[in-house]
Enzyme design. Structure first.
Site, PDB file in Angstrom:
ATOM      1  N   ASN A 116     -14.547  13.408 -12.366  1.00 19.01           N
ATOM      2  CA  ASN A 116     -13.161  13.237 -11.941  1.00 19.01           C
ATOM      3  C   ASN A 116     -12.307  12.941 -13.170  1.00 19.01           C
ATOM      4  O   ASN A 116     -12.352  11.841 -13.705  1.00 19.01           O
ATOM      5  CB  ASN A 116     -13.087  12.081 -10.926  1.00 19.01           C
ATOM      6  CG  ASN A 116     -11.668  11.756 -10.514  1.00 19.01           C
ATOM      7  OD1 ASN A 116     -10.741  12.522 -10.800  1.00 19.01           O
ATOM      8  ND2 ASN A 116     -11.496  10.625  -9.837  1.00 19.01           N
ATOM      9  N   HIS A 148      -9.991   9.024  -2.569  1.00 17.63           N
ATOM     10  CA  HIS A 148     -10.291   8.215  -3.754  1.00 17.63           C
ATOM     11  C   HIS A 148      -9.573   6.876  -3.641  1.00 17.63           C
ATOM     12  O   HIS A 148      -8.436   6.798  -3.159  1.00 17.63           O
ATOM     13  CB  HIS A 148      -9.855   8.954  -5.025  1.00 17.63           C
ATOM     14  CG  HIS A 148     -10.393   8.315  -6.262  1.00 17.63           C
ATOM     15  ND1 HIS A 148      -9.830   7.183  -6.809  1.00 17.63           N
ATOM     16  CD2 HIS A 148     -11.471   8.609  -7.025  1.00 17.63           C
ATOM     17  CE1 HIS A 148     -10.539   6.829  -7.872  1.00 17.63           C
ATOM     18  NE2 HIS A 148     -11.542   7.679  -8.024  1.00 17.63           N
ATOM     19  N   GLU A 181     -17.992   4.424  -3.905  1.00 13.00           N
ATOM     20  CA  GLU A 181     -17.366   3.971  -5.147  1.00 13.00           C
ATOM     21  C   GLU A 181     -16.778   2.576  -4.934  1.00 13.00           C
ATOM     22  O   GLU A 181     -15.624   2.455  -4.468  1.00 13.00           O
ATOM     23  CB  GLU A 181     -16.241   4.928  -5.552  1.00 13.00           C
ATOM     24  CG  GLU A 181     -16.702   6.339  -5.816  1.00 13.00           C
ATOM     25  CD  GLU A 181     -15.772   7.044  -6.794  1.00 13.00           C
ATOM     26  OE1 GLU A 181     -16.246   7.410  -7.859  1.00 13.00           O
ATOM     27  OE2 GLU A 181     -14.569   7.179  -6.492  1.00 13.00           O
TER      28      GLU A 181
HETATM   29  C1  PEP Z   1     -13.765   7.460 -10.337  1.00  9.12           C
HETATM   30  O1  PEP Z   1     -12.579   7.326 -10.559  1.00  9.12           O
HETATM   31  O2  PEP Z   1     -14.131   8.178  -9.403  1.00  9.12           O
HETATM   32  C2  PEP Z   1     -14.708   6.741 -11.183  1.00  9.12           C
HETATM   33  C3  PEP Z   1     -15.930   6.619 -10.760  1.00  9.12           C
HETATM   34  O3  PEP Z   1     -14.223   6.248 -12.374  1.00  9.12           O
HETATM   35  P1  PEP Z   1     -15.063   5.553 -13.564  1.00  9.12           P
HETATM   36  O4  PEP Z   1     -16.338   6.332 -13.741  1.00  9.12           O
HETATM   37  O5  PEP Z   1     -14.172   5.635 -14.759  1.00  9.12           O
HETATM   38  O6  PEP Z   1     -15.327   4.144 -13.125  1.00  9.12           O
END
Ligand code: PEP
Length: 253
Positions: free
Chosen positions: A10, A96, A166
């Site tokens: 992403n 997200h 996440e």
């Molecule tokens: C994301 O935004 O989906 C993400 C996982 O970001 P990061 O890997 O920078 O924590």
């Protein structure tokens, strides 16, 4: 039951044309496991999608970072699912946490988006995850289940859905969930899917982890039974993304 390892990058709201070309050149030169072993999808900002699609190696695929909740029309600034399919963009990231938090996207709105995008033929990376306060209050599964339920109520066919767990506290913070923390939520979420959606779907849907994944921590996370890959933010803009893709081999080791 085999779930093909999935690695998504992403890129968020980053990049110039030159920077994007450099990232794609790095990806194109990389030696990575075959498509049978790992599915790789990168998600540049909308404006770079056609460029990236035209330059990117054919075994990697592209994703949008969002799309509108229904058919296009008088929605200034939005991009519709139909436009993405018109451009042959196969994937879209929906729900997200940055959009849930900053743009107040509710569980229901995200569920509607997922259903509409799927109906238009897109494949969806659907993001769920709890905040630090919610984790500390002991409501991680409750939050993640409610987010998933809003999708499950609107979606019958899960073939084209990847769930990205996440945790909000791990995104862009450098504070990665431990492999045990990630496994616990993935396992709980899979059990929730088995109980509420169907055991066949629970065993086949891919649940990927996102939140400060990097070249150094990916292999230990990938080794966990219910971690089927990653959604990567910051590190997807760097060469270590290749190491993250290669962590797919942990599953076949
Ligand atoms: C994301 O935004 O989906 C993400 C996982 O970001 P990061 O890997 O920078 O924590």
């Amino acid at each position: 039951m085999t779930r093909k390892f999935f690695v998504g990058g992403n890129w968020k709201c980053n990049g110039t044309t030159d920077e994007v070309k450099k990232i794609v050149a790095t990806l194109n030169q990389a030696e990575v496991p075959s498509e049978d072993v790992v599915e790789v999808v990168v998600s540049p900002p909308f404006v770079f999608l056609p460029l990236v699609k035209s330059l990117l190696r054919s075994d990697f695929h592209v994703s949008a970072q969002n799309c509108w909740v229904r058919k296009g029309g008088a929605y200034t600034g939005e991009v519709s699912a139909e436009m993405l399919t018109n451009l042959d963009i196969p994937w879209v990231i929906l729900g997200h946490s940055e959009r849930r938090a900053l743009l107040a996207e509710s569980n229901e709105f995200v569920g509607d988006k997922v259903a509409y995008a799927l109906a238009q033929g897109l494949k969806v990376i659907a993001c769920v995850g709890e905040t630090l306060e919610q984790r500390e209050a002991g409501s991680t599964l409750e939050v993640v289940a409610a987010q998933t339920k809003a999708i499950a109520e609107r979606v019958k066919n899960w073939d084209n859905v990847v769930i990205a767990y996440e945790p909000v506290w791990a995104i862009g913070t450098g504070k990665v969930a431990s492999p045990a923390q990630a496994q616990e939520v993935h396992e709980d979420l899979r059990a929730w899917l088995a109980a509420n959606v169907g055991s066949d779907i629970a065993s086949t849907v891919r649940i990927i982890y996102g939140g400060s994944v990097n070249g150094a921590n990916c292999r230990e996370l990938a080794a966990k039974a219910d971690v089927d890959g990653f959604l990567v933010g910051g590190a997807s803009l760097k060469a270590e993304f290749i190491d993250i893709i290669k962590s797919a081999t942990v599953k076949s080791a």
